[in-house]
Design an enzyme around this catalytic site. Structure first.
Site, PDB file in Angstrom:
ATOM      1  N   ASP A 228       9.005  56.909  46.801  1.00 56.34           N
ATOM      2  CA  ASP A 228       9.228  55.875  45.778  1.00 56.34           C
ATOM      3  C   ASP A 228       8.002  55.751  44.875  1.00 56.34           C
ATOM      4  O   ASP A 228       6.927  55.357  45.332  1.00 56.34           O
ATOM      5  CB  ASP A 228       9.503  54.543  46.508  1.00 56.34           C
ATOM      6  CG  ASP A 228      10.013  53.450  45.590  1.00 56.34           C
ATOM      7  OD1 ASP A 228       9.903  53.598  44.358  1.00 56.34           O
ATOM      8  OD2 ASP A 228      10.513  52.439  46.115  1.00 56.34           O
ATOM      9  N   HIS A 318      20.751  55.721  41.551  1.00 58.55           N
ATOM     10  CA  HIS A 318      19.667  54.834  41.105  1.00 58.55           C
ATOM     11  C   HIS A 318      18.844  55.474  39.992  1.00 58.55           C
ATOM     12  O   HIS A 318      18.543  54.823  38.992  1.00 58.55           O
ATOM     13  CB  HIS A 318      18.777  54.479  42.300  1.00 58.55           C
ATOM     14  CG  HIS A 318      17.667  53.534  41.980  1.00 58.55           C
ATOM     15  ND1 HIS A 318      17.872  52.211  41.644  1.00 58.55           N
ATOM     16  CD2 HIS A 318      16.314  53.718  41.928  1.00 58.55           C
ATOM     17  CE1 HIS A 318      16.708  51.622  41.418  1.00 58.55           C
ATOM     18  NE2 HIS A 318      15.745  52.521  41.569  1.00 58.55           N
TER      19      HIS A 318
HETATM   20  C1  HEM Z   1      14.787  47.865  46.820  1.00 60.83           C
HETATM   21  C2  HEM Z   1      15.021  48.229  45.573  1.00 60.83           C
HETATM   22  C3  HEM Z   1      14.631  49.574  45.037  1.00 60.83           C
HETATM   23  C4  HEM Z   1      14.451  50.745  45.697  1.00 60.83           C
HETATM   24  C5  HEM Z   1      14.631  51.009  47.186  1.00 60.83           C
HETATM   25  C6  HEM Z   1      14.063  51.731  44.708  1.00 60.83           C
HETATM   26  C7  HEM Z   1      13.776  53.052  44.985  1.00 60.83           C
HETATM   27  C8  HEM Z   1      13.500  54.015  44.026  1.00 60.83           C
HETATM   28  C9  HEM Z   1      13.268  55.392  44.315  1.00 60.83           C
HETATM   29  C10 HEM Z   1      13.217  55.989  45.708  1.00 60.83           C
HETATM   30  C11 HEM Z   1      13.107  56.042  43.149  1.00 60.83           C
HETATM   31  C12 HEM Z   1      12.918  57.549  42.938  1.00 60.83           C
HETATM   32  C13 HEM Z   1      11.509  58.002  42.905  1.00 60.83           C
HETATM   33  C14 HEM Z   1      10.744  57.540  41.710  1.00 60.83           C
HETATM   34  O1  HEM Z   1      10.843  58.102  40.616  1.00 60.83           O
HETATM   35  O2  HEM Z   1      10.030  56.557  41.885  1.00 60.83           O
HETATM   36  C15 HEM Z   1      13.193  55.059  42.094  1.00 60.83           C
HETATM   37  C16 HEM Z   1      13.048  55.306  40.758  1.00 60.83           C
HETATM   38  C17 HEM Z   1      13.018  54.332  39.795  1.00 60.83           C
HETATM   39  N1  HEM Z   1      13.249  52.995  39.975  1.00 60.83           N
HETATM   40 FE1  HEM Z   1      13.708  52.085  41.702  1.00 60.83          FE
HETATM   41  N2  HEM Z   1      14.014  51.130  43.478  1.00 60.83           N
HETATM   42  C18 HEM Z   1      14.352  49.816  43.643  1.00 60.83           C
HETATM   43  C19 HEM Z   1      14.399  48.858  42.645  1.00 60.83           C
HETATM   44  C20 HEM Z   1      14.096  49.076  41.336  1.00 60.83           C
HETATM   45  C21 HEM Z   1      14.053  48.050  40.312  1.00 60.83           C
HETATM   46  C22 HEM Z   1      14.311  46.568  40.536  1.00 60.83           C
HETATM   47  C23 HEM Z   1      13.717  48.673  39.159  1.00 60.83           C
HETATM   48  C24 HEM Z   1      13.490  48.066  37.790  1.00 60.83           C
HETATM   49  C25 HEM Z   1      14.207  47.082  37.309  1.00 60.83           C
HETATM   50  C26 HEM Z   1      13.553  50.080  39.445  1.00 60.83           C
HETATM   51  C27 HEM Z   1      13.201  51.031  38.516  1.00 60.83           C
HETATM   52  C28 HEM Z   1      13.064  52.376  38.773  1.00 60.83           C
HETATM   53  C29 HEM Z   1      12.701  53.351  37.759  1.00 60.83           C
HETATM   54  C30 HEM Z   1      12.391  53.076  36.300  1.00 60.83           C
HETATM   55  C31 HEM Z   1      12.687  54.597  38.402  1.00 60.83           C
HETATM   56  C32 HEM Z   1      12.372  55.940  37.760  1.00 60.83           C
HETATM   57  C33 HEM Z   1      13.663  56.500  37.198  1.00 60.83           C
HETATM   58  C34 HEM Z   1      13.467  57.837  36.471  1.00 60.83           C
HETATM   59  O3  HEM Z   1      13.526  58.877  37.128  1.00 60.83           O
HETATM   60  O4  HEM Z   1      13.246  57.807  35.254  1.00 60.83           O
HETATM   61  N3  HEM Z   1      13.792  50.285  40.765  1.00 60.83           N
HETATM   62  N4  HEM Z   1      13.430  53.827  42.662  1.00 60.83           N
END
Ligand code: HEM
Length: 404
Positions: A228, A318
């Site tokens: 993440d 996601h």
């Molecule tokens: C428990 C809740 C969440 C989990 C478990 C989670 C997990 C992840 C994971 C594993 C990734 C992929 C790896 C990475 O690029 O970081 C990701 C990407 C991302 N997450 Fe989350 N996330 C959560 C909540 C959120 C929230 C609330 C937001 C913003 C409102 C968010 C925004 C993003 C963004 C912007 C990316 C990158 C997307 C891209 O590839 O351009 N996430 N998240």
């Protein structure tokens, strides 16, 4: 110091931990012979040199506050304070002066002025203290016109099940270090220093892997096991400054802080098999690579189709939903895991920094609110927004720009 005194110190509790570390870290032939008795030949300074995690410091003073672009430390404590009804502009000035002075000392490994346990300050372990202001604090100091438009509770989202006890606040203390005792001590000192003018609204401790558990620079894993933080703004990126740092007025050089306390249903997640987990995210849990790539940092190909004509990275995943039309990230994410045994929950303290909440964070959260398969297992239960003023020079205090 006589050899005898030094020896006693080393053999006493004070340096037992560090001495152990020396021995654990030495392979045969390294150090001074590698036997237990030889650690007693090291000066305290030498012993500390073998405890790099504890002795490292992050400067407190500077253009920006520390704790934003600082490589995330292993432990954090987020504390929100509420101002007392009679805490006005002058009291807030005094409060910020005291907090800045405490933080300047503690982060450099010195006890605070009124510290009753200065010994606990001796291992700063990259301690940072970052201050953030809620709208009420800004209003009391400089009037309603000084409150940035985005400094207010986030719009309501359908996925939210927010609890008052984890939301809002007038003054944020983000305290982080690679040592849990250091964080506890700094938190205690800062809350004590604030006691005359504030009360604690909430505290939320978070953690990542301990420093040294894995190679520096490894992307963190959340409690679902996912890598993440892969696609993120990084200092030095072309648009980093524009996306993260506010440019105008008292906030110039500051940023905004969004906290979303997101409960993760680990029991239900247990029932989900590997391929369904990977589809829900759009990346592999094993190595964090996109479903269309080999390595964590490969660019995902959202247009690639599988044998049945469906996108390899599902449109409801996601990462497909989090990314807007423009693939460039709009916020600096710096999350921590949390476990709360009293509340019977675990999850993610999602933290994001951006110059403007309304353009950096909100559009992403809106897309995820509309559709994100991960929502089946995640629920936002707390939410807070703070304005993080710029950093300050020595002798000044954080937030001083609000008083001019
Ligand atoms: C428990 C809740 C969440 C989990 C478990 C989670 C997990 C992840 C994971 C594993 C990734 C992929 C790896 C990475 O690029 O970081 C990701 C990407 C991302 N997450 Fe989350 N996330 C959560 C909540 C959120 C929230 C609330 C937001 C913003 C409102 C968010 C925004 C993003 C963004 C912007 C990316 C990158 C997307 C891209 O590839 O351009 N996430 N998240």
């Amino acid at each position: 110091m006589s050899d005898l005194t030094r020896r006693r110190m080393l053999l006493s509790g004070a340096f037992a931990g560090a001495g152990g570390l020396v021995l654990a870290g030495c392979s045969a032939g390294e150090g001074r012979g590698g036997s237990a008795s030889t650690s007693a030949d090291l000066s305290p300074e030498e012993v500390l040199a073998h405890a790099p995690v504890g002795t490292e410091t992050v400067p407190f003073h500077g253009r920006h506050q520390a704790g934003i672009t600082t490589t995330p430390q292993a432990f954090a404590s987020l504390i929100a304070l509420d101002l007392n009804d009679d805490t006005g502009r002058e009291e807030i000035r005094r409060l910020l002066r005291v907090l800045s002075d405490d933080a300047a000392r503690l982060t450099q490994g010195r006890g605070a002025l009124a510290d009753t346990e200065p010994e606990l300050a001796s291992a700063p372990a990259r301690l940072t203290v970052t201050l953030g202001f809620g709208p009420e604090l800004v209003r009391r100091v400089a009037g309603a016109e000084a409150v940035p438009g985005w400094l207010r509770p986030l719009p309501a989202f359908d996925i939210d099940e927010l609890r008052e006890e984890w939301s809002g606040g007038d003054l944020l203390l983000q305290i982080a270090a690679d040592d849990r005792v250091t964080v506890a001590h700094a938190a205690r000192v800062l809350v004590k220093s604030s006691r005359t003018w504030t009360s604690v609204r909430w505290r939320q401790p978070g953690f990542r892997r301990a420093r040294g558990s894995e190679a520096p620079g490894t992307t963190m894993r959340n409690l679902f096991g996912q890598v993440d933080g892969t696609v993120n703004l990084r200092p030095g990126d072309e648009d980093f400054d524009a996306q993260v740092w506010a440019a105008d007025g008292w906030m110039a050089g500051g940023t905004s802080f969004v906290l979303r306390r997101i409960r993760m249903d680990l029991d239900e997640w247990d029932r989900v098999d590997r391929s369904a987990r990977d589809s829900a995210l759009g990346r592999r849990q094993s190595d964090g690579a996109p479903l269309t790539g080999e390595d964590e940092h490969d660019e995902p190909d959202f247009a690639a189709l599988g044998p049945h004509g469906f996108p390899v990275i599902p449109e409801f995943s996601h990462i497909a939903r989090a990314r807007g039309e423009d693939p460039r990230p709009t916020m600096l994410r710096r999350a921590y895991n949390y476990e709360d045994e009293a509340a019977g929950e675990a999850g993610l303290l999602f933290i994001a920094f951006q110059a403007d909440v309304d353009t950096g964070f909100v559009p992403v959260q809106r897309r995820l609110d509309e559709l994100d398969i991960l929502n089946q297992w995640t629920t936002p239960v707390g939410s807070a927004v703070f304005a993080l003023p710029p950093g300050c020079e020595e002798g000044r205090f954080v937030g001083e720009t609000l008083f001019v």
